[in-house]
Design a protein around this motif. Structure first.
Motif, PDB file in Angstrom:
ATOM      1  N   LEU A   1      62.023  35.070  35.577  1.00 61.16           N
ATOM      2  CA  LEU A   1      62.732  34.484  34.434  1.00 61.16           C
ATOM      3  C   LEU A   1      62.736  35.422  33.230  1.00 61.16           C
ATOM      4  O   LEU A   1      63.745  35.532  32.521  1.00 61.16           O
ATOM      5  CB  LEU A   1      62.088  33.148  34.055  1.00 61.16           C
ATOM      6  N   LEU A   2      61.611  36.104  32.992  1.00 54.28           N
ATOM      7  CA  LEU A   2      61.589  37.060  31.889  1.00 54.28           C
ATOM      8  C   LEU A   2      62.549  38.219  32.156  1.00 54.28           C
ATOM      9  O   LEU A   2      63.216  38.714  31.235  1.00 54.28           O
ATOM     10  CB  LEU A   2      60.162  37.576  31.679  1.00 54.28           C
ATOM     11  N   SER A   3      62.640  38.654  33.408  1.00 56.37           N
ATOM     12  CA  SER A   3      63.604  39.698  33.757  1.00 56.37           C
ATOM     13  C   SER A   3      65.031  39.185  33.577  1.00 56.37           C
ATOM     14  O   SER A   3      65.921  39.926  33.141  1.00 56.37           O
ATOM     15  CB  SER A   3      63.385  40.153  35.205  1.00 56.37           C
ATOM     16  N   PHE A   4      65.247  37.924  33.913  1.00 53.31           N
ATOM     17  CA  PHE A   4      66.560  37.301  33.697  1.00 53.31           C
ATOM     18  C   PHE A   4      66.974  37.382  32.226  1.00 53.31           C
ATOM     19  O   PHE A   4      68.103  37.778  31.901  1.00 53.31           O
ATOM     20  CB  PHE A   4      66.499  35.842  34.169  1.00 53.31           C
ATOM     21  N   PHE A   5      66.066  37.025  31.324  1.00 51.00           N
ATOM     22  CA  PHE A   5      66.401  37.055  29.902  1.00 51.00           C
ATOM     23  C   PHE A   5      66.560  38.483  29.390  1.00 51.00           C
ATOM     24  O   PHE A   5      67.346  38.728  28.461  1.00 51.00           O
ATOM     25  CB  PHE A   5      65.342  36.306  29.100  1.00 51.00           C
ATOM     26  N   ALA A   6      65.835  39.434  29.980  1.00 52.11           N
ATOM     27  CA  ALA A   6      66.025  40.834  29.593  1.00 52.11           C
ATOM     28  C   ALA A   6      67.441  41.289  29.925  1.00 52.11           C
ATOM     29  O   ALA A   6      68.101  41.967  29.117  1.00 52.11           O
ATOM     30  CB  ALA A   6      65.002  41.723  30.301  1.00 52.11           C
ATOM     31  N   PHE A   7      67.937  40.899  31.087  1.00 49.43           N
ATOM     32  CA  PHE A   7      69.283  41.299  31.482  1.00 49.43           C
ATOM     33  C   PHE A   7      70.343  40.512  30.726  1.00 49.43           C
ATOM     34  O   PHE A   7      71.453  41.006  30.517  1.00 49.43           O
ATOM     35  CB  PHE A   7      69.447  41.143  32.991  1.00 49.43           C
ATOM     36  N   LEU A   8      70.012  39.303  30.318  1.00 50.95           N
ATOM     37  CA  LEU A   8      70.935  38.556  29.466  1.00 50.95           C
ATOM     38  C   LEU A   8      71.130  39.291  28.147  1.00 50.95           C
ATOM     39  O   LEU A   8      72.262  39.470  27.673  1.00 50.95           O
ATOM     40  CB  LEU A   8      70.396  37.149  29.233  1.00 50.95           C
ATOM     41  N   LEU A   9      70.017  39.746  27.535  1.00 48.20           N
ATOM     42  CA  LEU A   9      70.127  40.528  26.296  1.00 48.20           C
ATOM     43  C   LEU A   9      70.831  41.857  26.539  1.00 48.20           C
ATOM     44  O   LEU A   9      71.586  42.334  25.679  1.00 48.20           O
ATOM     45  CB  LEU A   9      68.727  40.783  25.723  1.00 48.20           C
ATOM     46  N   CYS A  10      70.580  42.456  27.706  1.00 41.77           N
ATOM     47  CA  CYS A  10      71.187  43.747  28.039  1.00 41.77           C
ATOM     48  C   CYS A  10      72.716  43.674  27.960  1.00 41.77           C
ATOM     49  O   CYS A  10      73.359  44.507  27.314  1.00 41.77           O
ATOM     50  CB  CYS A  10      70.735  44.170  29.433  1.00 41.77           C
TER      51      CYS A  10
END
Length: 589
Positions: free
Chosen positions: A184-193
């Motif tokens: 989930l944290l990786s998901f939000f990192a890619f959302l910001l990306c």
């Protein structure tokens, strides 16, 4: 205070023990007496400060000594089984024995109703034997006041296990699987990306009007992001495999967030400064995918690989949705610089959570349970971090080249749609800025949904025995041929509604690639997952650089039909290469 304990397998002293043994029972102990001839195991009851072993004594002894000094006395005035302990230092203590078991038959024991007992039987309860299941007891106690020295942990039998202390139960967010916290944290990192990446696609329209940029200059600005993005693909993979995905991904988010905030300042200084800042932003985002691939290769078992990667990559698509939806609103109210300031500042929130919750591998997480660690590893041992990269071995494998070529073909069409879609809506379909941004949301939202659908389908096929190789080929073939079909139709439609529908269908089928080539790096070489993604994504970035710049050149000389035809040809080439040379088996140890 709710409490529980497990019944040990050892038997008690015979219920026919002498009265002397019964009278010598220590104080502060409760006794539940069976009928003569019945045998019970010892019950270990855990409290906050004291463990009370339960011993057997015969009914006759209990009746013969109704009130011994300091001894427990059974009270039959209640409708459930209870014991009372009287002592100079003990005012009141009640223990309700809910379940016990017979150690000989290992069956459940259930107390009879109190009204079924005779007056003489009221001092004890005859057990009723049930189907044998396991040896177990649950007790609950209410403590009003108790004094005395507690037992030390060494006095607790090894076979005793507490099961009912509600004070030890963790809240649900602490019981959430740690591997899915990483996902989930990786998901939000890619959302910001992607939020930080696509905001330029919207902001470039008012910026080009303000600064007087022509289409060729716009294409140059859009492609400058990929100059930096290209530089850190392989380096990001090497760093992640050596130093861990947590450090590298955290560095990337901080770097590109700062570059995003500084973009408006660079644009006002001049075009060269803007190109450099966009390249800096690409440097930060370039390490994201290799670092993410590295960390998930360590945290996610193969049975959950497709759905976890699909969820993370759907963060990219939802980032595009969020960026394209909110950018027009911010620009219309606060001006085009506001989108860079607003989106870039969100990285500070993410990095605080990442530093606190994330770890590069399960072996580095002190809070990870043993059960989840066993599930993640699946019987495999944790290997040492990579110290050297076997480049010759890697580049000699045909499946590696299948990844590289297919990634190039895939990203050509994807990046064209990512960077040029708002311009297409504005120039060809005649939508205004706000309409262009909102309609661009639909294809990316479709990708987010279908990426997760494809991930669940792929993992289900693997669980049902379909080979990983066949699963990867099926999913990637859909990811290639679907966009090729709908881009071909896009050049023939004439209404805006049909054009938007074709765009959405093209992007939706493209999302199946997350369960195809994007999951294949961990299949063929889990130890080098970061390096492999860096290699293939380097080819994908080259496609973005050349494809984005070439699109601007083609539009000056030709039409959008020519742009779509080039993408369709590359999709077909990628389909052939992938189905001939790819595999889902491990080829790199």
């Amino acid at each position: 205070m709710a409490m529980g304990a497990v019944l040990s397998s050892r038997t008690f002293a015979s219920p026919l023990s002498s009265a002397k043994q019964q009278h010598e029972m220590p104080q502060n102990k409760c006794a539940c007496s069976p009928a003569p001839g019945d045998k019970f195991g010892r019950l270990i009851t855990r409290t906050r400060s004291t463990l009370f072993p339960v011993r057997n004594y015969s009914r006759s002894t209990a009746m013969a000594t109704p009130r011994l000094s300091g001894q427990p006395v059974l009270d039959s005035s209640r409708d459930y089984l209870s014991t009372r302990l009287y002592n100079a230092s003990l005012r009141r203590w009640r223990v309700d024995c809910m379940v016990s078991s017979d150690p000989l038959s290992t069956g459940w024991v259930k107390p009879r109703r109190w009204d079924n007992f005779t007056a003489r039987e009221s001092a004890c309860v005859h057990p009723q034997y049930r189907i044998p299941i396991r040896t177990r007891a649950d007790c609950k106690a209410e403590q009003y006041e108790i004094t005395g020295s507690p037992l030390s942990p060494s006095d607790v039998p090894a076979e005793a296990l507490a099961i009912g202390d509600t004070n030890d139960v963790s809240p649900w967010w602490q019981q959430f699987p740690k591997r899915w916290t990483i996902v989930l944290l990786s998901f939000f990192a890619f959302l910001l990306c992607n939020m930080d990446r696509v905001n330029m696609s919207i902001a470039i329209l008012p910026m080009s009007s303000e600064f007087g940029w022509n289409p060729a200059t716009v294409g140059l600005i859009q492609s400058s992001f990929f100059w930096g993005y290209l530089l850190t693909q392989i380096l990001g993979g090497i760093w992640a495999d050596r130093f861990g995905g947590k450090i590298v991904l955290g560095f990337g988010v901080v770097w590109w967030s700062i570059a995003t905030i500084l973009t408006p300042i660079a644009a006002k200084i001049g075009l060269p400064c803007l190109l450099v800042m966009r390249a800096f932003m690409g440097i930060g985002e370039g390490v994201a995918m290799p670092a993410m691939n590295n960390i998930l290769s360590k945290w996610v078992p193969v049975s959950e690989r497709s759905r976890s990667l699909s969820l993370v990559y759907s963060g990219m698509y939802l980032g595009s949705v969020t960026g394209l939806a909110f950018s027009p609103l911010l620009i219309s109210k606060f001006g085009w610089p506001s989108v860079f300031y607003a989106f870039g500042s969100l990285g500070s929130i993410w990095i605080a959570l990442w530093q606190r919750k994330a770890h590069s591998s399960p072996s580095e997480d002190p809070e990870l349970s043993k059960a989840e660690r066993r599930h993640i590893l699946g019987g495999n041992t944790i290997k040492e971090p990579v110290t050297s990269i076997p480049w010759k071995l890697i580049l000699s494998k045909a499946p590696v080249w299948a990844l590289i070529i297919s990634h190039f073909c895939h990203n050509w069409g994807t990046f064209i749609l990512l960077t040029w879609m708002p311009t297409y809506y504005n120039q060809v379909l005649k939508f205004n800025l706000t309409e262009s941004g909102l309609l661009c949301v639909l294809p990316w939202l479709t990708m987010a949904v279908f990426a997760n659908i494809g991930g669940w389908i792929a993992d289900t096929l693997v669980e049902r025995g379909v080979s990983i190789t066949n699963v990867r080929k099926i999913m990637q073939s859909i990811g290639f041929l679907g966009p090729a079909l709908f881009l071909t139709l896009l050049s023939k439609v004439r209404t805006p509604a049909m054009a938007v529908l074709c765009m959405a269908c093209s992007q939706g089928t493209d999302a199946f690639s997350q369960s195809g080539l994007y999951s294949n790096h961990q299949d063929i070489g889990p130890r080098y997952a970061g390096v492999l993604l860096g290699l293939s994504n380097t080819a994908g970035v080259l496609a973005g650089v050349f494809g984005t710049a070439a699109t601007g050149y083609i539009l000056q000389k030709g039409s959008w039909d020519s742009v779509f035809k080039v993408a369709v040809v590359l999709y077909i080439v990628g389909t052939v290469v992938w189905n001939v040379f790819s595999t889902g088996e491990k080829v790199l140890e």
